[in-house]
Design a protein around this motif. Structure first.
Motif, PDB file in Angstrom:
ATOM      1  N   ARG A 173      29.748   6.270  12.886  1.00  0.00           N
ATOM      2  CA  ARG A 173      29.205   5.675  11.698  1.00  0.00           C
ATOM      3  C   ARG A 173      29.309   4.020  11.900  1.00  0.00           C
ATOM      4  NH1 ARG A 173      31.013   9.239   6.693  1.00  0.00           N
ATOM      5  NH2 ARG A 173      29.946  11.237   7.096  1.00  0.00           N
ATOM      6  N   GLY A 174      30.037   3.539  13.046  1.00  0.00           N
ATOM      7  CA  GLY A 174      30.210   2.125  13.071  1.00  0.00           C
ATOM      8  C   GLY A 174      31.280   1.609  12.346  1.00  0.00           C
ATOM      9  N   LEU A 175      31.938   2.454  11.911  1.00  0.00           N
ATOM     10  CA  LEU A 175      32.996   1.783  10.925  1.00  0.00           C
ATOM     11  C   LEU A 175      34.275   1.026  11.631  1.00  0.00           C
ATOM     12  CD1 LEU A 175      33.487   4.673   8.310  1.00  0.00           C
ATOM     13  CD2 LEU A 175      32.057   2.621   7.969  1.00  0.00           C
ATOM     14  N   GLY A 176      34.526   1.167  12.886  1.00  0.00           N
ATOM     15  CA  GLY A 176      35.265   0.362  13.775  1.00  0.00           C
ATOM     16  C   GLY A 176      35.670   1.373  14.881  1.00  0.00           C
ATOM     17  N   PRO A 177      36.346   0.745  15.781  1.00  0.00           N
ATOM     18  CA  PRO A 177      36.726   1.939  16.986  1.00  0.00           C
ATOM     19  C   PRO A 177      38.152   2.349  16.801  1.00  0.00           C
ATOM     20  CG  PRO A 177      36.884  -0.442  17.800  1.00  0.00           C
ATOM     21  CD  PRO A 177      36.233  -0.509  16.260  1.00  0.00           C
TER      22      PRO A 177
END
Length: 182
Positions: free
Chosen positions: A114-118
């Motif tokens: 979702r692109g919330l962070g790695p």
């Protein structure tokens, strides 16, 4: 201040309530609109191949932790003799840790997708890669680095986790995650 029922006309001279939505400011850029005119969130952009590959590489890691936890639990439940109670407690603790790692890996994959962070995917990948490094050093120190099926699995899974870590630290992934945090 009195409140009016919905749809009622305020009396002449009454001050209208302030507008809860501020007007757009000069030079402000609105988010891009999709085909229906609804603004599209920034995560709807193309994911870089590095992020997709890192997520896919962590799938076998999660499956391996799940299988390892269940297999250890089953093997310990078949134990006989003195101290079976302690062995069962150890089996439950190891199974719980493996299930926790599987949960963290799956949630990290969803967050990363979702692109919330790695960060959610880095923790289980770092833990798995750390065990891989300890296992490899142990094999090299004892001089027992030869082919055995039980030695191949930790090496392969640890290697996959290490590659996933490298992919999450790539320039493409960093730029994509930075773009999604704006």
């Amino acid at each position: 201040m009195s409140t009016l029922p919905p749809g009622a006309v305020p009396p002449p001279g009454a001050v209208p309530p302030p507008n809860p939505v501020p007007p757009p400011q000069m030079g402000a850029v609105s988010p891009p609109a999709g085909p229906s005119g609804v603004p599209v969130p920034p995560t709807a952009g193309r994911r870089p191949a590095a992020v997709i590959a890192a997520i896919l590489l962590m799938v076998p890691v999660a499956v391996t932790w799940l299988v390892a936890g269940i297999a250890f639990f089953v093997a310990m439940m078949r134990a006989e003799g003195d101290g079976v109670f302690l062995i069962i407690i150890l089996a439950v603790v190891v199974l719980a840790l493996c299930l926790l790692l599987v949960f963290m890996t799956v949630v990290g994959m969803v967050f990363t997708w979702r692109g919330l962070g790695p960060e959610g995917l880095r923790v289980p990948a770092s833990f798995t890669f750390g065990l891989f490094a300890v296992f490899l050093v142990g094999l090299l120190v004892t001089g027992k680095l030869d082919f055995q099926p039980t030695m191949v699995t930790p090496l392969v899974v640890g290697g996959l986790a290490g590659v996933a870590l490298v992919l999450l630290k790539s320039r493409q992934a960093k730029d994509w995650f930075a773009g999604n945090r704006r």
